[in-house]
Motif scaffolding. Structure first.
Motif, PDB file in Angstrom:
ATOM      1  N   TYR A 115       0.862  -1.182   0.000  1.00  0.00           N
ATOM      2  CA  TYR A 115       0.000   0.000   0.000  1.00  0.00           C
ATOM      3  C   TYR A 115       0.900   1.234   0.000  1.00  0.00           C
ATOM      4  CZ  TYR A 115      -3.543   3.365   1.414  1.00  0.00           C
ATOM      5  OH  TYR A 115      -4.381   4.448   1.460  1.00  0.00           O
ATOM      6  N   ILE A 148      -6.970   0.425   4.303  1.00  0.00           N
ATOM      7  CA  ILE A 148      -6.144  -0.650   4.869  1.00  0.00           C
ATOM      8  C   ILE A 148      -7.042  -1.733   5.460  1.00  0.00           C
ATOM      9  CG2 ILE A 148      -4.495  -1.201   6.698  1.00  0.00           C
ATOM     10  CD1 ILE A 148      -3.296   1.612   6.216  1.00  0.00           C
ATOM     11  N   TYR A 151      -8.684  -4.395   3.022  1.00  0.00           N
ATOM     12  CA  TYR A 151      -7.939  -5.510   2.444  1.00  0.00           C
ATOM     13  C   TYR A 151      -8.326  -6.841   3.087  1.00  0.00           C
ATOM     14  CZ  TYR A 151      -4.930  -2.382  -0.178  1.00  0.00           C
ATOM     15  OH  TYR A 151      -4.455  -1.445  -1.061  1.00  0.00           O
TER      16      TYR A 151
END
Length: 177
Positions: A115, A148, A151
């Motif tokens: 990321y 985040i 995911y």
């Protein structure tokens, strides 16, 4: 109806506000943020506070009154103290690490997830299972933390995945024999 808009926003020392046209700029020790104001509200900067008032009495102007006041308050808080979100990773072999300008996540997939950390955001991993997202823009900090978490969101049976520190996971009972 909320009456948030009628309270002035206190400006702490070390923060400077400037109004140029319909753009409000806040500068502080953690950076600079800008806000484009709508035509529904007027903003007045006094010595150590900012007052917001609606231009008309219709519904849209009164709605934007409180919204604009909250956005200005978030700007002032962001450039002076900043915002942060803490996250936990639960699961066998699940971990996170910061490598250069990327956050590398191992979340049980066949590949690692990289990321790219956006400009204005600072991500730290004190432990391999703890992530802290920090920045001056409240919206951007929340957006990065949500991306985040997306995911591998927490699942309800074992609680594996990425979750916020203050988040409660409703656990389900597994199947019975």
């Amino acid at each position: 109806m909320s009456r948030v808009g009628k309270y002035p926003v206190p400006v702490p020392s070390g923060v400077t506000l400037a109004l140029a046209g319909r753009t409000l700029t806040a500068k502080g020790k953690l950076g600079e943020l800008k806000l484009d104001l709508t035509d529904d509200v007027d903003v007045e900067i006094k010595a150590n506070e900012v007052a917001v008032s609606p231009r008309r009495t219709d519904r849209r102007a009164r709605t934007m009154w409180g919204t604009t006041r909250s956005l200005i308050n978030s700007m002032v808080t962001g450039v002076s103290a900043g915002f942060s979100k803490s996250m936990e990773i639960n699961g066998t072999g699940y971990r996170a690490a910061v490598q250069g300008s990327d956050l590398v996540l191992n979340l049980g997939y066949s590949h690692e997830i990289r990321y790219a950390i956006p400009q204005g955001i600072k991500i730290t991993c004190e432990k391999p299972t703890a992530i802290k997202v920090e920045g001056s823009d409240k919206r951007q900090v929340g957006q990065v933390a949500a991306e985040i978490r997306a995911y591998r969101g927490p699942e309800p049976y074992k609680g594996k995945g990425v979750k916020y520190d203050n988040e409660q996971i409703l656990r389900k009972e597994g199947k019975k024999k």
